[in-house]
Design an enzyme around this catalytic site. Structure first.
Site, PDB file in Angstrom:
ATOM      1  N   CYS A 205       0.826  -1.215   0.000  1.00 39.91           N
ATOM      2  CA  CYS A 205       0.000   0.000   0.000  1.00 39.91           C
ATOM      3  C   CYS A 205       0.853   1.254   0.000  1.00 39.91           C
ATOM      4  O   CYS A 205       0.674   2.147  -0.829  1.00 39.91           O
ATOM      5  CB  CYS A 205      -0.931  -0.010   1.209  1.00 39.91           C
ATOM      6  SG  CYS A 205      -1.857   1.532   1.404  1.00 39.91           S
ATOM      7  N   CYS A 210      -1.604   1.906  -2.810  1.00 39.50           N
ATOM      8  CA  CYS A 210      -2.584   2.964  -2.553  1.00 39.50           C
ATOM      9  C   CYS A 210      -1.984   4.364  -2.527  1.00 39.50           C
ATOM     10  O   CYS A 210      -2.542   5.293  -3.140  1.00 39.50           O
ATOM     11  CB  CYS A 210      -3.274   2.720  -1.210  1.00 39.50           C
ATOM     12  SG  CYS A 210      -3.702   1.008  -0.881  1.00 39.50           S
ATOM     13  N   LYS A 213      -0.432   5.561  -5.923  1.00 41.37           N
ATOM     14  CA  LYS A 213      -1.560   5.561  -6.874  1.00 41.37           C
ATOM     15  C   LYS A 213      -2.463   6.772  -6.662  1.00 41.37           C
ATOM     16  O   LYS A 213      -2.828   7.468  -7.605  1.00 41.37           O
ATOM     17  CB  LYS A 213      -2.324   4.255  -6.711  1.00 41.37           C
ATOM     18  CG  LYS A 213      -3.581   4.081  -7.572  1.00 41.37           C
ATOM     19  CD  LYS A 213      -4.826   4.592  -6.912  1.00 41.37           C
ATOM     20  CE  LYS A 213      -5.157   3.964  -5.594  1.00 41.37           C
ATOM     21  NZ  LYS A 213      -5.592   2.582  -5.653  1.00 41.37           N
ATOM     22  N   TYR A 356      -9.121  -3.377 -11.337  1.00 43.72           N
ATOM     23  CA  TYR A 356      -9.136  -1.985 -10.896  1.00 43.72           C
ATOM     24  C   TYR A 356      -7.733  -1.396 -10.926  1.00 43.72           C
ATOM     25  O   TYR A 356      -7.550  -0.199 -11.204  1.00 43.72           O
ATOM     26  CB  TYR A 356      -9.787  -1.838  -9.516  1.00 43.72           C
ATOM     27  CG  TYR A 356      -8.987  -2.337  -8.347  1.00 43.72           C
ATOM     28  CD1 TYR A 356      -8.113  -1.497  -7.668  1.00 43.72           C
ATOM     29  CD2 TYR A 356      -9.105  -3.655  -7.898  1.00 43.72           C
ATOM     30  CE1 TYR A 356      -7.380  -1.943  -6.581  1.00 43.72           C
ATOM     31  CE2 TYR A 356      -8.380  -4.105  -6.821  1.00 43.72           C
ATOM     32  CZ  TYR A 356      -7.511  -3.257  -6.159  1.00 43.72           C
ATOM     33  OH  TYR A 356      -6.783  -3.716  -5.094  1.00 43.72           O
ATOM     34  N   GLU A 360      -7.030   1.929 -12.966  1.00 43.57           N
ATOM     35  CA  GLU A 360      -6.534   3.093 -12.221  1.00 43.57           C
ATOM     36  C   GLU A 360      -5.240   3.618 -12.843  1.00 43.57           C
ATOM     37  O   GLU A 360      -5.074   4.833 -13.023  1.00 43.57           O
ATOM     38  CB  GLU A 360      -6.307   2.725 -10.762  1.00 43.57           C
ATOM     39  CG  GLU A 360      -7.590   2.541  -9.965  1.00 43.57           C
ATOM     40  CD  GLU A 360      -7.342   2.093  -8.534  1.00 43.57           C
ATOM     41  OE1 GLU A 360      -8.209   2.330  -7.681  1.00 43.57           O
ATOM     42  OE2 GLU A 360      -6.277   1.491  -8.262  1.00 43.57           O
ATOM     43  N   HIS A 620     -26.225  20.377   1.656  1.00 40.82           N
ATOM     44  CA  HIS A 620     -26.446  20.988   0.343  1.00 40.82           C
ATOM     45  C   HIS A 620     -25.517  22.178   0.140  1.00 40.82           C
ATOM     46  O   HIS A 620     -25.301  22.955   1.074  1.00 40.82           O
ATOM     47  CB  HIS A 620     -27.905  21.449   0.246  1.00 40.82           C
ATOM     48  CG  HIS A 620     -28.295  21.962  -1.098  1.00 40.82           C
ATOM     49  ND1 HIS A 620     -28.429  21.135  -2.186  1.00 40.82           N
ATOM     50  CD2 HIS A 620     -28.559  23.220  -1.529  1.00 40.82           C
ATOM     51  CE1 HIS A 620     -28.784  21.859  -3.233  1.00 40.82           C
ATOM     52  NE2 HIS A 620     -28.871  23.132  -2.860  1.00 40.82           N
ATOM     53  N   GLU A 625     -25.344  14.192  -0.945  1.00 46.57           N
ATOM     54  CA  GLU A 625     -26.760  14.291  -0.601  1.00 46.57           C
ATOM     55  C   GLU A 625     -27.646  13.549  -1.597  1.00 46.57           C
ATOM     56  O   GLU A 625     -28.803  13.233  -1.303  1.00 46.57           O
ATOM     57  CB  GLU A 625     -27.196  15.748  -0.510  1.00 46.57           C
ATOM     58  CG  GLU A 625     -27.265  16.476  -1.847  1.00 46.57           C
ATOM     59  CD  GLU A 625     -27.790  17.898  -1.724  1.00 46.57           C
ATOM     60  OE1 GLU A 625     -28.805  18.084  -1.033  1.00 46.57           O
ATOM     61  OE2 GLU A 625     -27.161  18.807  -2.307  1.00 46.57           O
TER      62      GLU A 625
END
Length: 645
Positions: A205, A210, A213, A356, A360, A620, A625
C-alpha cells in the site's frame, strides 16, 4: 450438548447468530428420524427458514436408525473432522453445524459447529432476539472460536509473537500485540520485482499501491480540472505585464518531478514506520524468513547470513505480488510494483488487464497526457457492479483511453531500441514504450517453507485457508491479502491484525467482520461502493425481493464546463423488499467517491434501512446528498435523471 441454565449463549462457546445478516446462512442438522430431540430442533430450524427465507436455509440429514446415525457420526469419523473440540465428543442426536455449501455433509465447508438439541434451540433464540437494548438493527458482535494454540507464559521461545511481513496489517498486529504486553518482532524483507524495483518498510500500500496511486491520480485530476474547467470559471492566460495573475492554462507534465516528490513522501513514511516500531517496543528484523518447524524460522539477512529465531506464535502477513504475464517475451512487461518508481516517463503505454489496478493506472497515465490503451480479455472490473463498470468504461473511452477488447498479448518483443512490439491474440500488433501488466495478484507464500509445517495453500493463488485467521497449524495465523477469502484492502488487513492480536494477547473473543466493507476505485471518474452489487443481490435474495433506487446527476462543480456535459455522476441503493427495505448495497460514481462513501459504511454495519436514508437531511449542495434524496426505483420505469438544484 446441553448448556447449564446459568450460561448465556455467548458464554457457552456456541456461535452467536447475527440477527440482521446480509447473506444467507446454511444450517445442516443430522439425527435419526425417530429421535424426539432431533425432530424438535429440526422443526424449529425449519420454521426459521420459512420466516426468513433469504437469510436461513436448512439442510436436513435424517438417518433411519440410531445405529446408522452413530455409524456416520462416530465410527465414520465425521465429528472428528471438525476443528471445534466440542464436536469430537458429541455422540447424541441431533448434530448441527453451519456450512458454506448446501449439499451432502462436507467437513471442508463447515464454518461453525453449533452443537446438539439445546445448543440449536439457544442459537435460534439468539437469532430471533433483539440485537441490543439500543434496537439499532445492527448485528451483534461475532465470537471467534479458535483452536488452542498451546501458548503459555513460560514457553521459552525468543518471542511471544513474530509477524512475517512488514505491511500495513503486519505492522498493526505487531504494535497491538506489544501494547498488550507481548514480546513481538516484525520480519520484513522486500524481494525485488522481476524488473528490479525495490522499496522499504510498509508493504504494498505505502510503497507500490494505494499511496503513490492516489497521488498520481490526483495529478491527473489537477490536470483535467485545468483543461476542462478553468476557462469556464474565468481562469485563463495572464494578461501581459500582470505578474500576479495566473500563468496560463497550457500544461506540460513533468514525470520526473512527480516521481521524485512521490518517492520522497514514501521514504518519509518508511522512516516513520521504523521509528514507530521502536517506540512501540517491536523488534524490526530486515530478514527473509522460512519455517523450519512450527516454532522456528530460518532467517537470512541482506548479506546472506543465516540464523534462527523462535516464537510461540506467528502471523503470516506477507501480502501478494502481481501475477506475471505468461507469454513469449512476458518478462519485458512491468507491473504495479514498478510503475510508480520509473525513472523516466512511461510514454505510450499498454495496460494489460481489466482489474481496478489496470484501470486506475490507465486513468492517471492518460490524465497526465500519455497515450494509453487497455487490453481487456473479457469484462471490466470483475466482481464489481456491472452497470457501474460499464459507466466507468464509457467515461474512460470518452476521455481518450483506447480499449482493445477480447484480446490478450501473445508475444512481446523489443524493437527500435527500447520500444516493445506487442502481438495480440487476434494477430493485430502495435508498438508501445511501456507494457504494464495488471491481471491479478498471488499470495507471496511460495518460499515461506509452509510445507515444512503442514500449512496448505490454494494451488491457484497460493493463499492460505483460515478460520478466524487461524491456519491448520494452531499457532500460525494469517491476515490480509495472503488469507483466502479476505478482501484485498489495506484497512481490512489493519483491522484484522489489531483484532487478532487482541484475541491472542488481550483476552478478546471478537471476530473480524468482513462484511459490508467500503472500497473505492480511483478511475478517472471515481467509484465507491459498500455491500452487494445489483447482480449479487438478485442472485442471493431473488429478483422479487430486490429493489433498486437510482439517480444520474450533474455534480455542481461540473455544471459550468461544456466538456463535462457528456457524462453524469450516478448513484444507486439496493434494498431487500422482504426485510423492511434493508439496504444491501450503496454505489456512487462521481467526484470524491471515497470521501462520500466512508460514512455510509458505518450505517451499513448498523443495519440501515432505506427509510433511514430517506429521513436523513442532506448537506447541500453536495454530491453525497444525492444518496439520501433518492426516490426513483428501477421497477417504476421512471427517468432517473435528477432535476432542480
Amino acid at each position: 450438548g446441553r448448556i447449564p441454565p446459568y450460561l448465556l449463549p455467548e458464554q457457552s462457546g456456541i456461535p452467536i447468530p447475527p440477527f440482521s445478516m446480509s447473506s444467507q446462512q446454511i444450517l445442516h442438522i443430522a439425527g435419526w428420524s425417530t429421535c424426539g430431540f432431533y425432530r424438535r430442533a429440526s422443526s424449529v430450524l425449519a420454521s426459521l427458514s420459512i420466516l426468513f427465507p433469504t437469510k436461513i436455509k436448512v439442510v436436513d440429514h435424517s438417518f433411519p436408525s440410531r445405529a446408522e446415525y452413530r455409524q456416520w457420526l462416530i465410527e465414520g469419523g465425521f465429528r472428528d473432522k471438525l476443528s471445534d473440540a466440542r464436536a469430537h465428543g458429541h455422540s447424541s442426536s441431533p448434530f448441527t453445524w453451519i456450512s458454506d455449501t448446501a449439499g451432502e455433509p462436507d467437513p471442508a465447508a463447515i464454518k461453525e459447529f453449533i452443537g446438539g438439541h439445546d445448543d440449536t434451540l439457544a442459537w435460534c433464540r439468539q437469532y430471533c432476539a433483539p440485537p441490543d437494548a439500543s434496537a439499532s438493527g445492527a448485528a451483534p458482535t461475532s465470537v471467534a472460536t479458535m483452536a488452542d494454540d498451546g501458548h503459555k507464559g513460560d514457553h521459552g521461545y525468543d518471542y511471544d509473537l513474530v509477524v512475517i511481513g512488514g505491511g500495513s496489517g503486519g505492522l498493526a498486529a505487531s504494535k497491538e500485540a506489544s501494547a498488550l504486553g507481548a514480546k513481538a518482532a516484525v520480519l520484513d524483507f522486500v524481494k525485488p520485482s522481476p524488473a528490479g524495483t525495490k522499496w522499504g518498510l510498509g508493504g504494498t500500500c505505502v510503497n507500490v499501491g494505494c499511496i503513490p496511486k492516489k497521488l498520481m491520480h490526483n495529478a491527473a485530476i489537477i490536470n483535467e480540472a485545468i483543461h476542462a474547467d478553468a476557462a469556464a470559471f474565468g481562469i485563463g492566460p495572464a494578461p501581459t505585464g500582470v505578474e500576479s495573475a495566473p500563468t496560463g492554462i497550457e500544461t506540460k507534465h513533468g514525470w520526473e518531478t512527480m516521481r521524485e516528490n512521490v518517492q520522497n513522501h514514501i521514504k518519509s513514511l518508511n522512516f516513520k514506520y521504523r521509528v514507530n516500531l521502536r517506540e512501540k517496543g517491536v523488534t524490526y528484523l530486515n530478514k527473509l524468513g522460512k519455517f523450519k518447524d512450527a516454532h522456528t524460522l530460518e532467517v537470512t539477512d541482506k548479506k546472506g547470513r543465516v540464523s534462527e529465531i523462535t516464537a510461540s506464535r506467528f502471523i503470516i502477513a506477507v501480502g501478494g505480488r502481481p501475477t506475471p504475464l505468461e507469454c513469449e517475451g512476458g518478462e519485458l512487461a512491468i507491473s504495479s510494483d514498478d510503475i510508480f518508481a520509473l525513472e523516466n516517463s512511461p510514454g505510450k503505454t499498454l495496460c494489460v488487464g481489466a482489474s481496478y489496478i489496470s484501470l486506475e493506472c490507465a486513468g492517471f497515465l492518460a490524465g497526465i497526457g500519455h497515450d494509453v490503451t487497455v487490453a481487456v480479455r473479457s469484462i471490466l472490473l470483475r466482481g464489481f457492479d456491472r452497470e457501474v463498470a460499464d459507466k466507468i468504461g464509457s467515461y474512460m473511452e470518452d476521455h481518450g483511453i483506447k480499449f482493445r477488447k477480447e484480446v490478450v498479448p501473445k508475444k512481446l518483443e523489443k524493437v527500435e531500441g527500447d520500444k516493445i512490439k506487442v502481438t495480440f491474440s487476434n494477430d493485430e500488433t502495435d508498438i508501445y514504450d511501456t507494457v504494464l501488466v495488471a491481471i491479478g495478484r498471488q499470495a507471496d507464500t511460495q518460499k515461506l517453507g509452509l510445507e515444512n509445517i503442514g500449512v496448505e495453500t490454494n494451488s491457484r493463488n497460493f493463499k492460505i485457508p483460515t478460520k478466524f485467521e487461524q491456519t491448520s497449524v494452531p499457532n500460525v495465523y494469517a491476515i490480509g491479502d495472503v488469507m483466502e477469502g479476505c478482501p484485498e484492502l489495506t484497512p481490512v488487513a489493519i483491522q484484522a491484525g489489531i483484532q487478532l492480536s487482541r484475541r491472542l494477547f488481550g483476552g478478546s473473543k471478537e471476530a473480524m467482520d468482513y462484511k459490508n466493507i467500503c472500497t473505492t476505485v480511483f478511475t478517472p471518474i471515481e467509484y465507491g461502493c459498500c455491500g452487494y452489487s445489483e447482480d449479487e443481490a438478485i442472485e442471493k435474495f431473488g429478483a422479487d425481493n430486490v429493489e433498486v433506487y437510482h439517480k444520474s446527476f450533474m455534480p455542481l462543480e461540473w455544471s459550468l464546463s461544456d466538456s463535462r456535459s457528456v457524462h453524469q455522476a450516478f448513484t444507486k441503493v439496493i434494498v431487500d423488499k422482504s426485510d423492511n427495505e434493508r439496504v444491501l448495497g450503496i454505489h456512487f460514481v462521481g467526484p470524491n467517491a471515497g470521501e462520500v462513501m466512508q460514512g455510509y459504511g458505518t450505517a451499513m454495519k448498523k443495519g440501515i434501512t432505506f427509510k433511514d436514508l430517506a429521513e436523513t437531511v442532506g448537506i447541500h449542495p453536495t454530491s453525497a446528498e444525492e444518496i439520501v434524496t433518492l426516490t426513483v426505483t428501477k421497477s417504476s420505469g421512471e427517468d432517473a435523471a435528477a432535476g432542480g438544484c
